[in-house]
Design a protein around this motif. Structure first.
Motif, PDB file in Angstrom:
ATOM      1  N   UNK A 421       0.860  -1.200   0.000  1.00  0.00           N
ATOM      2  CA  UNK A 421       0.000   0.000   0.000  1.00  0.00           C
ATOM      3  C   UNK A 421       0.885   1.236   0.000  1.00  0.00           C
ATOM      4  N   UNK A 422       0.643   2.097  -0.924  1.00  0.00           N
ATOM      5  CA  UNK A 422       1.425   3.339  -1.002  1.00  0.00           C
ATOM      6  C   UNK A 422       0.487   4.485  -0.668  1.00  0.00           C
ATOM      7  N   UNK A 428       7.264  11.021  -3.528  1.00  0.00           N
ATOM      8  CA  UNK A 428       7.294  11.916  -2.366  1.00  0.00           C
ATOM      9  C   UNK A 428       8.216  11.342  -1.285  1.00  0.00           C
ATOM     10  N   UNK A 429       8.089  10.024  -1.073  1.00  0.00           N
ATOM     11  CA  UNK A 429       8.944   9.385  -0.053  1.00  0.00           C
ATOM     12  C   UNK A 429      10.412   9.522  -0.475  1.00  0.00           C
ATOM     13  N   UNK A 430      10.653   9.317  -1.778  1.00  0.00           N
ATOM     14  CA  UNK A 430      12.036   9.393  -2.276  1.00  0.00           C
ATOM     15  C   UNK A 430      12.602  10.796  -2.059  1.00  0.00           C
ATOM     16  N   UNK A 431      11.781  11.822  -2.305  1.00  0.00           N
ATOM     17  CA  UNK A 431      12.255  13.206  -2.111  1.00  0.00           C
ATOM     18  C   UNK A 431      12.615  13.421  -0.642  1.00  0.00           C
ATOM     19  N   UNK A 432      11.750  12.936   0.258  1.00  0.00           N
ATOM     20  CA  UNK A 432      12.010  13.092   1.687  1.00  0.00           C
ATOM     21  C   UNK A 432      13.291  12.371   2.102  1.00  0.00           C
ATOM     22  N   UNK A 433      13.461  11.183   1.552  1.00  0.00           N
ATOM     23  CA  UNK A 433      14.659  10.415   1.913  1.00  0.00           C
ATOM     24  C   UNK A 433      15.908  11.102   1.377  1.00  0.00           C
ATOM     25  N   UNK A 434      15.786  11.612   0.158  1.00  0.00           N
ATOM     26  CA  UNK A 434      16.936  12.298  -0.437  1.00  0.00           C
ATOM     27  C   UNK A 434      17.314  13.509   0.418  1.00  0.00           C
TER      28      UNK A 434
END
Ligand code: FAD
Length: 536
Positions: A421-422, A428-434
């Motif tokens: 489930x996304x 968005x998650x990738x941007x936050x992690x970056x």
């Protein structure tokens, strides 16, 4: 945006700390169903039964998936070689299940291509290989869109240049799905927990409670504290895999239904056998089919299959198993010159097959069997990782009359597993992690490992930027995964994370790196605090 619970919706806690509270619940409530065994079979039954509104307890004597379900070939497959033994039904159902699982857990069940090279003088004649693959694809649902191709010798070598050229007639290129077996179990347990099941690791059933000629519960022992509790349930399911017979024998010493066969894999560093696709091989010694499959910086080679009659807990990979696999791999990839010094790990698992006397190990059906045992104990035996949902559906159907109502209607399509489930978009998650400073390799690793549950990690990293550092230089795993495993995946000891919730122990060995000594101290220091703040 709200961070979704990485554990699921109903109860966000799936922590090592939750165990004591859950254990207390076991003795205080009566359950509809007690499931014994936290491999894929038990996890799937608990999930489905809880989803249908039953009060379910699942107990596992070791860590979740510590039995066969973390020692498989990790394929969600139809089983091309089962066709050799005429097991068409299993292949038919498995090919359908693989598409369902790829939809319900797309981060965990991913397509993997395989080459099946064809050699002059092969133990299985070339015409037979072509026929098997054609029939296999004929059984595939059309909607899969998965085609296969015949490759010329030149095209085969362009795909996999390490293959032996001598006698090569060509290859078939086809597609399967691969998974991480222990994580598939873990997510299924998480899904059961999210539906309200009490799911506990390191709790063993040591005896059954019997009343009125029926099993009405069990005596459980916490393997960590030695606390003993009784749990009462309307029905008990034996999903103890290779230990199923041992459980049944506590009620009836003469019962025997299982035939155990041992399957060994050796694990090599990818740089020693840099495959770009999986390769299916037939052993020149006995014609058995097995595979070499790349996964990250590892290559899995196996499995073997030999009868096994000792204590399931004592199963180990022996030098003779390793040498058999090395001999075959070197027959196909002679230039690689793989030796025992290249082997960074070995796994040995037991197939809990339903016994049909007089058959060779490889010919015994991989289908599951559901049988009523003594005192109304239901045992679910045999099976494949790939067929776990079907085994669970049938087991729950068997149990329905016990709960005093007619057949429960299946509630809708197969549910997504928690990581499937996304609630927040992957980008968005990738941007936050970056923004937390982790590398693209780590972002990819976190998304594949935790799926949509990785949405909890950016917040963790904001609170603890130091947890964004790699656990082992050169590998994508980060320190945040230790508290994540502790708090959200009920990891009780470091090996639960290092061996089952990740492949870090093997991957570090393949990279020639030691595991950091500070894992232990961090593990201990987390015991008294909640490192993840839930946003609302
Ligand atoms: P297990 O995973 O063994 O689970 C049983 C659990 O019960 C164990 O964790 C054990 O600790 C627990 N238990 C036992 N006694 C007690 C007790 N008294 N109290 C509490 N808990 C208890 N299938 C595929 O679909 N694809 C593959 O690629 C594939 N490859 C395989 C390769 C090998 C080498 C092997 C051996 C099998 C493979 N399989 C594969 C088959 C698949 O792995 C098994 O069918 C499946 O994992 C069995 O799961 P299970 O839950 O029944 O048993």
């Amino acid at each position: 945006m709200r961070s979704p619970s990485p554990a699921g919706d109903a109860d966000p806690t799936f922590s090592f700390r939750t165990r004591q509270g859950l254990l207390n619940q076991l003795s205080e409530r009566e359950f509809d169903l007690l499931v014994v065994g936290g491999g894929i079979t038990g996890a799937a039954i608990a999930h489905l039964a809880a989803r249908r509104g039953l009060r379910v307890a699942l107990v596992e004597k070791g860590d979740f998936a510590s039995g066969t379900s973390s020692r498989s070939s990790r394929l969600i497959h139809g089983g091309l070689r089962y066709l050799q033994h005429g097991q068409v039904g299993i292949v038919y159902h498995s090919l359908r299940e693989q598409l369902v699982l790829a939809q319900t857990a797309p981060h965990l069940v991913r397509r993997q291509s395989f080459l099946l090279p064809v050699y002059r003088g092969s133990p299985v004649p070339p015409w037979m290989i072509s026929l098997l693959v054609a029939v296999y694809h004929g059984l595939r649902p059309r909607r899969s869109g998965l085609a296969y191709e015949h490759l010329t010798p030149g095209a085969t070598l362009r795909r996999e240049g390490l293959l032996r050229q001598d006698g090569l007639l060509g290859a078939l290129l086809y597609h399967e799905f691969a998974t991480h077996d222990a994580r598939l179990v873990l997510e299924t347990v998480l899904a059961a927990r999210a539906e309200g099941a009490a799911t506990l690791n390191y709790i063993g059933l040591v005896d059954f409670l019997v009343g009125g000629g029926r099993v009405v519960g069990g005596v459980l022992r916490d393997q960590l504290t030695r606390q003993v509790v009784d749990v009462r349930a309307k029905a008990v399911v034996n999903a103890a895999g290779p230990w199923s017979d041992a459980l049944v024998r506590t009620l009836d010493p003469k019962r025997h239904r299982l035939r155990l066969t041992k399957g060994v894999h050796i694990i090599l560093p990818h740089h020693r056998l840099p495959l770009s696709v999986g390769v299916n091989l037939f052993s020149p010694r006995d014609g058995r089919a097995f595979m070499a499959r790349p996964a990250g910086n590892l290559v899995f080679v196996g499995p073997t299959e030999t009868d096994y009659e000792d204590d399931p807990a004592a199963v180990t990979a022996e030098p003779v198993d390793r040498d058999y696999l090395l001999q075959t791999i070197n027959a196909y990839f002679p230039a690689a010159r793989i030796s025992s010094a290249d082997v960074v790990g070995m796994t040995a698992g037991l197939r809990p097959l339903y016994d049909r006397p007089g058959r060779a190990a490889g010919e015994v059906s991989r289908s599951y069997e559901i049988v009523w045992g003594p005192e109304g104990l239901l045992s679910v035996l045999g099976g494949k990782l790939t067929l776990h949902r079907l085994a669970a559906q049938e087991a729950v159907r068997f149990l329905e009359p016990r709960f005093g109502h007619g057949p429960m209607s299946p509630n809708g399509a197969a549910p997504l597993l928690p990581g499937g489930r996304w609630d927040q978009p992957a980008e968005w998650i990738a941007v936050q992690l970056r923004a937390s400073g982790v590398t693209p390799e780590t972002i990819e690793h976190l998304m594949v490992t935790y799926g949509g549950r990785s949405a909890a990690l950016p917040e963790m990293l904001r609170d603890h930027p130091e947890w964004g550092e790699p656990l082992v230089p050169g590998l994508p795993h980060i320190w945040a995964e230790i508290p994540f495993a502790r708090e959200w995946e009920m990891a009780v000891q470091p090996e639960d994370y290092l061996l089952r919730r990740s492949d870090l122990a093997l991957m570090a060995a393949a990279a020639g790196r030691a595991l950091p000594e500070t894992i232990g101290p961090l593990w201990e220091s987390l015991s008294g605090r909640v490192p993840v703040r839930q946003s609302t």
